[in-house]
Design a protein around this motif. Structure first.
Motif: not given
Length: 212
Positions: A67-76, A101-113
């Motif tokens: 999920t984008p949420q779990h991806l964002r919890e990872s480190t670079w 960046e993809a996870a952030a955009l998806l979550m910010d603009r389309w609520s991860g969906d």
């Protein structure tokens, strides 16, 4: 003599496995699998073999970043390491950044969906393509990849063909127009036929299998 319908049936049976299936994505019209398809699309959008992109996608998903949420919890660095394990070494550092960046955009603009992105585009394929290209690293070809696969669970955009599918259809002596091509298989198999035709476009020698 086989008919076009027979030929389409053989293509689906022999070469119709989607990229999503090969990446161990159980594609459904749900946020998590659609995110996984987006990740796969990002990986397939660089100049690297599809085999490495598929292996890398499986590696990322085995790290629980489904999920984008779990991806964002990872480190670079964790992402760089996972990309390296998948064999994605030439682009590991830039792709590690692009995934975040993809996870952030998806979550910010389309609520991860990504279904919200589809709804914003009103299921119009050209508008969908434009919105998908807002993800850094996804261009027109990448948008084609995503939509070609997503049509398996997005009947709103089906039947959809892109230049590579048309090239394969021409080589296989099948219709290049989407609706005529779709009439050769069941509605839920069109994405599989499209996948098969992409393989034919890339390797016309695969047509020899149809007669063996």
């Amino acid at each position: 003599m086989s008919t076009q319908r027979d030929r389409a049936r053989l293509l689906v049976d022999k070469h119709g496995r989607t990229f999503a299936a090969e990446a161990s994505i159980t594609l459904r019209d749900k946020p998590a699998p659609l995110w996984q398809l987006l990740v796969l699309t990002l990986l397939l959008s660089t100049r690297i073999s599809s085999e490495i992109a598929l292996a890398t996608a499986r590696e990322l998903f085995s790290a629980s970043w489904r999920t984008p949420q779990h991806l964002r919890e990872s480190t670079w660095q964790q992402r760089v390491d996972a990309l390296g394990r998948g064999g994605y070494r030439r682009y590991d550092e830039s792709t590690a950044t692009r995934l975040d960046e993809a996870a952030a955009l998806l979550m910010d603009r389309w609520s991860g969906d990504l279904r919200r992105l589809r709804d914003e585009a009103e299921a119009d394929s050209s508008r969908l393509s434009s919105l998908l290209q807002e993800f850094t690293g996804i261009g027109p070809t990448g948008a084609d990849i995503f939509l070609r696969e997503a049509q398996a669970v997005w009947p709103q955009v089906r039947p959809l063909v892109d230049p590579l599918v048309r090239k394969g259809a021409k080589a296989a002596e099948l219709p290049e127009e989407a609706r005529a091509l779709a009439e050769l298989v069941g509605e839920d198999e069109f994405a599989n036929l499209a996948s098969a035709l992409v393989r034919i476009a890339r390797d016309p020698a695969l047509l020899d299998d149809l007669d063996s």
